[in-house]
Design a protein around this motif. Structure first.
Motif, PDB file in Angstrom:
ATOM      1  N   ILE A  15      -6.741   3.545  -6.219  1.00 40.86           N
ATOM      2  CA  ILE A  15      -6.722   2.720  -7.285  1.00 40.86           C
ATOM      3  C   ILE A  15      -8.164   2.604  -7.986  1.00 40.86           C
ATOM      4  O   ILE A  15      -8.439   2.763  -9.155  1.00 40.86           O
ATOM      5  CB  ILE A  15      -6.332   1.406  -6.959  1.00 40.86           C
ATOM      6  N   ARG A  16      -9.027   2.879  -7.152  1.00 41.66           N
ATOM      7  CA  ARG A  16     -10.569   2.902  -7.525  1.00 41.66           C
ATOM      8  C   ARG A  16     -10.845   4.152  -8.139  1.00 41.66           C
ATOM      9  O   ARG A  16     -11.523   4.244  -9.216  1.00 41.66           O
ATOM     10  CB  ARG A  16     -11.153   2.591  -6.558  1.00 41.66           C
ATOM     11  N   GLY A  17     -10.170   5.325  -7.773  1.00 46.67           N
ATOM     12  CA  GLY A  17     -10.403   6.507  -8.435  1.00 46.67           C
ATOM     13  C   GLY A  17      -9.960   6.279  -9.877  1.00 46.67           C
ATOM     14  O   GLY A  17     -10.309   7.202 -10.769  1.00 46.67           O
ATOM     15  N   LEU A  18      -8.599   5.915  -9.797  1.00 51.32           N
ATOM     16  CA  LEU A  18      -7.863   5.728 -11.270  1.00 51.32           C
ATOM     17  C   LEU A  18      -8.625   4.823 -12.168  1.00 51.32           C
ATOM     18  O   LEU A  18      -8.881   5.332 -13.298  1.00 51.32           O
ATOM     19  CB  LEU A  18      -6.517   5.094 -11.277  1.00 51.32           C
TER      20      LEU A  18
ATOM     21  N   ALA B 255       0.784  -1.241   0.147  1.00 51.42           N
ATOM     22  CA  ALA B 255       0.022   0.060  -0.013  1.00 51.42           C
ATOM     23  C   ALA B 255       0.761   1.113   0.101  1.00 51.42           C
ATOM     24  O   ALA B 255       0.431   2.239  -0.943  1.00 51.42           O
ATOM     25  CB  ALA B 255      -0.899  -0.029   1.133  1.00 51.42           C
ATOM     26  N   LEU B 256       2.024   1.421   0.805  1.00 50.43           N
ATOM     27  CA  LEU B 256       2.904   2.317   0.841  1.00 50.43           C
ATOM     28  C   LEU B 256       3.527   2.641  -0.550  1.00 50.43           C
ATOM     29  O   LEU B 256       3.835   3.557  -0.881  1.00 50.43           O
ATOM     30  CB  LEU B 256       3.828   2.312   1.750  1.00 50.43           C
ATOM     31  N   ALA B 257       3.969   1.407  -1.318  1.00 50.09           N
ATOM     32  CA  ALA B 257       4.555   1.558  -2.511  1.00 50.09           C
ATOM     33  C   ALA B 257       3.373   2.169  -3.581  1.00 50.09           C
ATOM     34  O   ALA B 257       3.821   2.836  -4.557  1.00 50.09           O
ATOM     35  CB  ALA B 257       4.713   0.118  -3.077  1.00 50.09           C
ATOM     36  N   VAL B 258       2.085   1.901  -3.481  1.00 52.34           N
ATOM     37  CA  VAL B 258       1.027   2.463  -4.469  1.00 52.34           C
ATOM     38  C   VAL B 258       1.059   3.798  -3.953  1.00 52.34           C
ATOM     39  O   VAL B 258       0.935   4.953  -4.975  1.00 52.34           O
ATOM     40  CB  VAL B 258      -0.302   1.876  -4.084  1.00 52.34           C
ATOM     41  N   LEU B 259       1.175   4.432  -2.689  1.00 52.04           N
ATOM     42  CA  LEU B 259       0.759   5.704  -2.271  1.00 52.04           C
ATOM     43  C   LEU B 259       2.279   6.597  -2.857  1.00 52.04           C
ATOM     44  O   LEU B 259       2.293   7.826  -3.135  1.00 52.04           O
ATOM     45  CB  LEU B 259       0.936   6.045  -1.153  1.00 52.04           C
ATOM     46  N   ARG B 260       3.452   5.886  -2.949  1.00 47.14           N
ATOM     47  CA  ARG B 260       4.402   6.359  -3.552  1.00 47.14           C
ATOM     48  C   ARG B 260       4.432   6.746  -4.808  1.00 47.14           C
ATOM     49  O   ARG B 260       4.906   7.701  -5.414  1.00 47.14           O
ATOM     50  CB  ARG B 260       5.789   5.672  -3.145  1.00 47.14           C
ATOM     51  N   VAL B 261       3.763   5.809  -5.575  1.00 44.10           N
ATOM     52  CA  VAL B 261       3.352   6.217  -6.992  1.00 44.10           C
ATOM     53  C   VAL B 261       2.707   7.484  -7.064  1.00 44.10           C
ATOM     54  O   VAL B 261       2.838   8.278  -7.978  1.00 44.10           O
ATOM     55  CB  VAL B 261       2.680   5.084  -7.728  1.00 44.10           C
ATOM     56  N   ARG B 262       1.643   7.580  -6.242  1.00 40.76           N
ATOM     57  CA  ARG B 262       0.959   8.804  -6.120  1.00 40.76           C
ATOM     58  C   ARG B 262       1.664   9.974  -5.907  1.00 40.76           C
ATOM     59  O   ARG B 262       1.582  11.206  -6.423  1.00 40.76           O
ATOM     60  CB  ARG B 262      -0.162   8.628  -5.285  1.00 40.76           C
ATOM     61  N   GLY B 263       2.637   9.837  -4.970  1.00 43.24           N
ATOM     62  CA  GLY B 263       3.630  10.784  -4.644  1.00 43.24           C
ATOM     63  C   GLY B 263       4.531  11.425  -5.736  1.00 43.24           C
ATOM     64  O   GLY B 263       4.647  12.654  -5.817  1.00 43.24           O
ATOM     65  N   ARG B 264       4.995  10.369  -6.312  1.00 42.45           N
ATOM     66  CA  ARG B 264       6.048  10.706  -7.508  1.00 42.45           C
ATOM     67  C   ARG B 264       5.005  11.316  -8.644  1.00 42.45           C
ATOM     68  O   ARG B 264       5.594  12.496  -9.287  1.00 42.45           O
ATOM     69  CB  ARG B 264       6.569   9.521  -7.994  1.00 42.45           C
ATOM     70  N   ALA B 265       3.899  10.914  -8.838  1.00 42.58           N
ATOM     71  CA  ALA B 265       3.190  11.621  -9.828  1.00 42.58           C
ATOM     72  C   ALA B 265       2.919  13.301  -9.649  1.00 42.58           C
ATOM     73  O   ALA B 265       2.740  14.097 -10.333  1.00 42.58           O
ATOM     74  CB  ALA B 265       1.843  11.029 -10.098  1.00 42.58           C
ATOM     75  N   LEU B 266       2.457  13.444  -8.203  1.00 44.52           N
ATOM     76  CA  LEU B 266       2.426  14.738  -7.696  1.00 44.52           C
ATOM     77  C   LEU B 266       3.703  15.560  -7.876  1.00 44.52           C
ATOM     78  O   LEU B 266       3.679  16.713  -7.951  1.00 44.52           O
ATOM     79  CB  LEU B 266       1.929  14.586  -6.175  1.00 44.52           C
ATOM     80  N   GLY B 267       4.652  14.811  -7.273  1.00 53.84           N
ATOM     81  CA  GLY B 267       6.084  15.571  -7.327  1.00 53.84           C
ATOM     82  C   GLY B 267       6.490  16.000  -8.838  1.00 53.84           C
ATOM     83  O   GLY B 267       6.683  17.229  -8.857  1.00 53.84           O
TER      84      GLY B 267
ATOM     85  N   GLU C  64       1.114  -4.127 -10.129  1.00 53.29           N
ATOM     86  CA  GLU C  64       1.835  -5.202  -9.273  1.00 53.29           C
ATOM     87  C   GLU C  64       1.581  -5.006  -7.893  1.00 53.29           C
ATOM     88  O   GLU C  64       1.268  -5.716  -7.121  1.00 53.29           O
ATOM     89  CB  GLU C  64       2.979  -5.137  -9.730  1.00 53.29           C
ATOM     90  N   HIS C  65       2.024  -3.635  -7.365  1.00 57.57           N
ATOM     91  CA  HIS C  65       2.045  -3.385  -6.259  1.00 57.57           C
ATOM     92  C   HIS C  65       0.347  -3.575  -5.528  1.00 57.57           C
ATOM     93  O   HIS C  65       0.088  -4.022  -4.398  1.00 57.57           O
ATOM     94  CB  HIS C  65       2.224  -2.062  -5.760  1.00 57.57           C
ATOM     95  N   ALA C  66      -0.573  -3.183  -6.445  1.00 57.44           N
ATOM     96  CA  ALA C  66      -2.119  -3.359  -5.889  1.00 57.44           C
ATOM     97  C   ALA C  66      -2.431  -4.741  -5.615  1.00 57.44           C
ATOM     98  O   ALA C  66      -3.092  -5.248  -4.752  1.00 57.44           O
ATOM     99  CB  ALA C  66      -2.888  -2.636  -6.867  1.00 57.44           C
ATOM    100  N   ALA C  67      -1.999  -5.601  -6.693  1.00 60.30           N
ATOM    101  CA  ALA C  67      -2.179  -7.195  -6.795  1.00 60.30           C
ATOM    102  C   ALA C  67      -1.699  -7.745  -5.566  1.00 60.30           C
ATOM    103  O   ALA C  67      -2.118  -8.375  -4.760  1.00 60.30           O
ATOM    104  CB  ALA C  67      -1.775  -7.571  -8.085  1.00 60.30           C
ATOM    105  N   GLU C  68      -0.442  -7.398  -4.998  1.00 61.43           N
ATOM    106  CA  GLU C  68       0.127  -7.912  -3.920  1.00 61.43           C
ATOM    107  C   GLU C  68      -0.530  -7.394  -2.817  1.00 61.43           C
ATOM    108  O   GLU C  68      -0.479  -8.194  -1.575  1.00 61.43           O
ATOM    109  CB  GLU C  68       1.758  -7.623  -4.016  1.00 61.43           C
ATOM    110  N   MET C  69      -0.914  -6.128  -2.883  1.00 62.35           N
ATOM    111  CA  MET C  69      -1.490  -5.526  -1.629  1.00 62.35           C
ATOM    112  C   MET C  69      -2.692  -6.684  -1.372  1.00 62.35           C
ATOM    113  O   MET C  69      -2.805  -7.002  -0.108  1.00 62.35           O
ATOM    114  CB  MET C  69      -2.054  -4.367  -1.731  1.00 62.35           C
TER     115      MET C  69
END
Length: 672
Positions: free
Chosen positions: A200-203, A24-36, A239-244
């Motif tokens: 993920i659901r929003g995307l 879940a933190l990996a998914v949120l890091r993807v969101r953070g990178r996109a924001l950055g 991949e991160h969402a599936a493993e989560m």
């Protein structure tokens, strides 16, 4: 995490929960990178402007760079804001379900809450039913979904239960099956996992926005750009969402081992059995009714009958009879009949695309009325369609002395059109076919009389002279065939020798080279093509009516949702539609071939003739659907004989069955 079992369970649960959190933190890091990445041009622009104010970045080149980066930053920020706005406002997909209020199932809600207390997890926010053999937790924390909530617990997911489980399983089995599912509310309550799921659901919802029918061309173009960005982010998170989710499932499974573990092993067997019976009931029993504009209103009760019949045929009834004596899970509902009717209507919408509400052309049907309302009506409708196609092809009245023209269509006409000679593949006229049918019926009548009179009757073992003369050529042909084709079976002899004419006619065609690609029965091919075209037109007209009704309901639902959003009141559910258009979301069967359609229509014509002339009755087989009952027993050997007529143009197996059953194909049948 609170351990509820042995050390191994605690370790496995902790491992699954930690794995889910890390993903879940990996998914949120993807969101953070996109924001950055979105704010990076703005940061560069701020640095350039600060350098200009302090006198470090001066000159025409720095001024140009400052303005270029500033414009770029503004464009990127506006695009990022648009993407964020669409992702936040897009309505995530929700599984079509039947909402189950606590007042409608207080015992079921009590069972789920007790189960959550034993597992040490938060209880689900609500319970819903789906016409499928599965159960899961569904996040409905979005603003559009919260309007439909009937209970509290905004942060908890909704427990979706397969409705067949409630009718087939016992209370203890249902509790054991739901334990791993309910245990998933614990990891779902973690803030990181909940935030990752919302992202993920929003995307996923943003990807579907360009398909909205209410967008103008300009907004649709912008939505496509947002959809492309959402797809890129989804690929990065996949991949991160599936493993989560795997970690959440592992944690829930480990936690649930302390609750009815032994019963769960037995209950899992019932899950597989329920799925087999439910699939058979939908494809064999419910689908013919849906195609006739009728929807069985007690599908969940029907699955019990189907599975009971399956266990009886497989000699498992003794083992299942003991468990059927226990309390069924449907007793946890206050009004099982009303819930069954609602889920049955939803199943018809999901798997067939029927209207959302009953009407004159979409009426419920009870199981006791199924043979008359569905089976008999289906046979006569198919038979009428078959004769309509024959009339359109100009094949139904090829005989000049058709005496039954005013009385109605007959099975003899269909058999005559599909019958071909063994050597040339040419169709045989209805007059010759009628004569053969009459001879076969007379032979069958003489055999019955001989059996009734006993062996002492003078005609029991001796055919009269006329019959002997009539059958002498057939005997000669039979001896000739036995000499040449001794290793052929009896069915081949029937189909090969009843159409043999004089030897000169055969000699005229024995040297003709036939193309291997030429169909064995050209008349059947032409008739099958015409039937397919007619059915395609009827299906297109039905889908157009359903699409218009769905669009009207969707527009009314959108207006109600907007009014409810302003007033903050609960609104009715929006009309359900699939990813590429209206319902059905899950078609049960692939399109049927023309040969299959022709075989079904010929079988329907035979069944109509049997009901009208041989005192047969339409019936319901819980595993095979519509059935023809002859003398109270199901006619099981009709299908291969119809296929012989349709595929090979050989009417003799079917003619023999008609004579043995007492069906008179030359008599007119009643059509719809």
């Amino acid at each position: 995490m609170n351990g509820v079992s042995g050390t191994g369970s605690v370790v496995g649960e902790e491992w699954g929960a930690r794995a889910a959190r890390s993903r879940a933190l990996a998914v949120l890091r993807v969101r953070g990178r996109a924001l950055g990445l979105a704010v990076l041009p703005a940061a560069v622009a701020v640095v350039l402007h600060a350098g200009g104010l302090t006198g470090h970045f001066t000159g025409a080149a720095w001024d140009a760079a400052r303005w270029v980066v500033t414009v770029l930053a503004v464009v990127v920020l506006l695009a990022a804001a648009a993407v964020a706005l669409v992702v936040a406002r897009a309505r995530p997909a929700a599984t079509p379900t039947v909402a189950l209020a606590e007042t409608a199932a207080p015992d079921l809600y009590r069972l789920v809450r007790d189960l959550a207390d034993r597992l040490g997890v938060p209880p689900p926010a609500a319970i819903a039913l789906t016409p499928d053999c599965d159960s899961w937790l569904e996040d409905r924390t979005h603003r559009a979904h919260r309007l439909h909530r009937t209970t509290g617990g905004d942060g908890a997911p909704v427990l979706v239960i397969g409705s067949p489980f409630l009718w087939w399983m016992r209370v203890g089995e249902l509790r054991a099956v739901l334990a791993p599912v309910v245990a998933g509310t614990g990891p779902a309550a973690h803030p990181d996992i909940a935030a990752a799921r919302r992202f993920i659901r929003g995307l996923d919802a943003a990807v579907a926005v360009p398909g909205d029918s209410g967008l103008d061309p300009l907004r649709r173009l912008g939505a496509r750009g947002v959809g492309q960005v959402a797809r890129v982010l989804l690929r990065a998170c996949r991949e991160h969402a599936a493993e989560m989710e795997r970690g959440v499932a592992a944690a829930g499974s480990e936690r649930a081992q302390a609750v009815d573990y032994g019963v769960r092993i037995v209950a899992q067997e019932q899950v597989g059995l329920a799925y087999a019976g439910w699939d058979r009931l939908l494809t064999r029993v419910a689908l013919p009714a849906w195609r006739m504009g009728r929807w069985p209103s007690q599908l969940d009760a029907g699955v019990v009958s189907a599975l009971t019949e399956l266990s009886r045929r497989d000699r498992l009834a003794e083992g299942f009879s003991s468990r059927l004596g226990e309390r069924p899970a449907c007793d946890l509902l206050e009004e099982p009949g009303a819930v069954d009717e609602a889920t049955s209507l939803l199943a018809a919408r999901l798997f067939h695309g029927g209207p959302a509400e009953p009407g004159p052309d979409w009426a419920p049907v009870e199981w006791s009325q199924y043979p008359e309302e569905v089976v008999d009506r289906k046979w006569r409708t198919d038979a009428a369609r078959l004769h309509q196609v024959l009339d359109g092809l100009g094949m139904a009245s090829t005989s000049g002395d058709r005496a039954a023209d005013a009385a109605g269509p007959t099975l003899t006409e269909v058999m005559a059109h599909l019958t071909t000679t063994p050597t040339t593949g040419r169709a045989v006229g209805p007059k010759a076919t009628a004569e053969r049918d009459a001879d076969a019926a007379a032979d069958a009548a003489r055999e019955v009389e001989a059996r009734e009179d006993g062996p002492d009757h003078p005609d029991a073992h001796r055919p009269d002279s006329d019959d002997a003369d009539d059958h002498a050529p057939d005997a000669e042909h039979a001896e000739h065939a036995e000499h040449n084709d001794g290793d052929h079976n009896d069915a081949d002899h029937i189909g090969d020798h009843d159409h043999i004419g004089d030897h000169e006619h055969i000699d005229d065609h024995e040297h003709i080279d036939e193309d291997d690609d030429e169909p064995a029965n050209p008349a059947a091919e032409a008739l099958a093509g015409a039937l397919s075209a007619l059915l395609a037109r009827e299906e297109a007209a039905r889908e157009a009516r359903v699409a218009a009704e769905t669009a009207r309901t969707a527009e009314e639902s959108r207006k109600s949702a907007r009014r409810a959003d302003k007033d903050r009141q609960a609104a009715p559910h929006a009309a359900v539609s699939g990813p590429d258009g209206p319902l059905p979301l899950f078609p049960l069967q692939p399109p049927r071939t023309g040969r299959d359609l022709l075989a079904d229509h010929v079988t329907a014509m035979v069944c109509c003739a049997a009901v009208d002339t041989a005192e047969a009755t339409p019936g319901l087989d819980w595993l095979d659907g519509p059935a023809l009952l002859v003398g109270g027993e199901r006619a099981k050997d009709l299908g291969p004989r119809v296929l012989a007529l349709v595929e090979d143009g050989d009417p003799e197996p079917l003619r023999a069955w008609l004579a043995l059953t007492g069906v008179r194909p030359e008599k007119p049948v009643r059509l719809v």
